[in-house]
Design an enzyme around this catalytic site. Structure first.
Site, PDB file in Angstrom:
ATOM      1  N   ASP A   1      -1.154   2.110  -0.136  1.00 12.59           N
ATOM      2  CA  ASP A   1      -0.403   2.611   1.023  1.00 12.59           C
ATOM      3  C   ASP A   1       0.259   3.940   0.626  1.00 12.59           C
ATOM      4  O   ASP A   1       0.543   4.173  -0.544  1.00 12.59           O
ATOM      5  CB  ASP A   1       0.673   1.581   1.391  1.00 12.59           C
ATOM      6  CG  ASP A   1       1.360   1.871   2.705  1.00 12.59           C
ATOM      7  OD1 ASP A   1       0.955   1.290   3.724  1.00 12.59           O
ATOM      8  OD2 ASP A   1       2.315   2.685   2.717  1.00 12.59           O
TER       9      ASP A   1
ATOM     10  N   HIS B   1       7.379  -3.558   1.502  1.00 15.50           N
ATOM     11  CA  HIS B   1       8.747  -3.059   1.282  1.00 15.50           C
ATOM     12  C   HIS B   1       9.774  -4.188   1.189  1.00 15.50           C
ATOM     13  O   HIS B   1      10.915  -3.955   0.792  1.00 15.50           O
ATOM     14  CB  HIS B   1       9.168  -2.108   2.411  1.00 15.50           C
ATOM     15  CG  HIS B   1       8.386  -0.836   2.468  1.00 15.50           C
ATOM     16  ND1 HIS B   1       8.216  -0.019   1.372  1.00 15.50           N
ATOM     17  CD2 HIS B   1       7.710  -0.235   3.488  1.00 15.50           C
ATOM     18  CE1 HIS B   1       7.472   1.031   1.709  1.00 15.50           C
ATOM     19  NE2 HIS B   1       7.144   0.911   2.985  1.00 15.50           N
TER      20      HIS B   1
ATOM     21  N   ASP C   1      -2.092   4.586   5.867  1.00 17.59           N
ATOM     22  CA  ASP C   1      -1.283   5.672   6.422  1.00 17.59           C
ATOM     23  C   ASP C   1      -1.354   6.943   5.574  1.00 17.59           C
ATOM     24  O   ASP C   1      -0.692   7.932   5.893  1.00 17.59           O
ATOM     25  CB  ASP C   1       0.184   5.231   6.627  1.00 17.59           C
ATOM     26  CG  ASP C   1       0.709   4.377   5.509  1.00 17.59           C
ATOM     27  OD1 ASP C   1       0.016   4.232   4.484  1.00 17.59           O
ATOM     28  OD2 ASP C   1       1.829   3.839   5.654  1.00 17.59           O
TER      29      ASP C   1
ATOM     30  N   HIS D   1       3.166   4.842   1.124  1.00 23.71           N
ATOM     31  CA  HIS D   1       4.553   4.617   0.700  1.00 23.71           C
ATOM     32  C   HIS D   1       4.581   3.724  -0.544  1.00 23.71           C
ATOM     33  O   HIS D   1       3.746   2.816  -0.679  1.00 23.71           O
ATOM     34  CB  HIS D   1       5.346   3.931   1.823  1.00 23.71           C
ATOM     35  CG  HIS D   1       5.367   4.713   3.105  1.00 23.71           C
ATOM     36  ND1 HIS D   1       4.461   4.477   4.118  1.00 23.71           N
ATOM     37  CD2 HIS D   1       6.164   5.726   3.511  1.00 23.71           C
ATOM     38  CE1 HIS D   1       4.725   5.324   5.123  1.00 23.71           C
ATOM     39  NE2 HIS D   1       5.737   6.087   4.773  1.00 23.71           N
TER      40      HIS D   1
HETATM   41 ZN   LIG Z   1       3.133   2.862   4.504  1.00 25.64          ZN
END
Ligand SMILES: [Zn+2]
Length: 307
Positions: A165, A128, A246, A167
């Protein structure tokens, strides 16, 4: 040939709070499961080294890097916030430098040593973190630091980054958006933090937003249809992986329903792609994964897939 796992005890120095999900016990859970599975004997384990300022400046703005160094707490009871989700405490800078440096060690390993696959068991995560900002538990963009180093040190001109991931890897996309040398493939739950990745228009970005509840067969079909033809056409000289776990069914950070079977599958598929295009070279680095039991099992399944 085996897989080299890079880590460092300094990655456990970064502690946000007793209840924060991005905690040192994540690395311990991976190590425990590697030992429990018997995989320990099939791996080569090495200590990571620290990234240098020069390494960071290939993918981050100088004023951002300077800001992180200058504000980094030095006393045990100090802390600062780089963004609403990203805290620095006394051990954080050192952990972040070793997390970023591990990818550089891993790139050197797959280009110069016998082992062609490497996994970085490190934290804080990185995907991120943008060109000039920390975000979502991430301080330096570990996968971007390693990718830029690979292009700089080994003169390669085509790197595929795969980010599974749950996200969206917004920071990695931000850093390489206008760089034709990097193909970025990300699958992620949408809508979900950071709510990016659905509007991107670039031939070098293959984003797959998928709804909450997405299960393994659905995810595998989307990845097979969207990523693999793009990677084959791109003919990467190195495959980098932002390996976040995740999206596991048991991880309540999101609502995907992936299992160890899916992480084993992607490991095996990426290995086949790497053998077809880049002499088997894969560098993977840990991103998310917050349920300790499924994190450990999923990392082992992924490593077995890549074996
Ligand atoms: Zn994540």
């Amino acid at each position: 040939m085996s897989i080299t796992v890079f880590s460092h005890q300094y990655c456990s120095l970064h502690r946000v709070s007793e209840v924060h999900p991005e905690e040192p016990a994540r690395i311990a859970a991976i190590n425990d499961q590697i030992i429990r599975s018997g995989m320990e004997f099939a791996l080569t384990q090495k200590d990571a080294k620290s990234a240098t300022r020069e390494d960071l400046l290939r993918v981050h703005a100088a004023n951002y890097v300077d800001d992180v160094f200058e504000r980094a707490p030095t006393e045990p009871d100090q802390h600062i916030w780089l963004d609403p989700d990203t805290m620095m405490t006394a051990g954080t800078l050192r952990a972040a430098l070793y997390a970023a440096g591990s990818g550089i060690c891993a790139v050197d390993e797959v280009f110069t040593a016998e082992n062609r696959r490497a996994f970085c068991s490190v934290r804080p995560p990185g995907h991120h973190a943008t060109w000039d900002a920390a975000m979502g538990f991430c301080i330096f963009n570990n996968i971007a630091v390693a990718t830029a180093y690979a292009m700089h040190a080994y003169g390669i001109e085509r790197v595929a980054i795969v980010d599974f991931d749950v996200h969206h890897g917004n920071g990695t996309e931000d850093i390489f958006l206008n760089d034709e040398r990097v193909l970025f493939c990300s699958s992620f739950q949408h809508p979900l933090y950071p709510n990016s990745g659905t509007e991107t228009i670039s031939h070098e970005v293959i984003n797959i937003p998928l709804p909450a509840g997405c299960d393994g067969p659905t995810w595998q079909a989307a990845v097979r249809e969207r990523w693999f033809p793009a990677i084959d056409a791109f003919e990467p000289q190195l495959i980098m992986v932002s390996a976040g776990f995740d999206g596991h069914l048991e991880d309540d950070m999101a609502q995907f329903k992936l299992t160890e079977t899916d992480y084993h599958w992607i490991g095996r598929e990426l290995k086949e792609l790497a053998e077809r295009h880049c002499e088997g070279r894969i560098v993977a680095t840990l991103e998310g994964g917050y349920d300790h039991s499924s994190l450990g099992r999923s990392v082992v399944a992924f490593l077995k897939g890549m074996q």
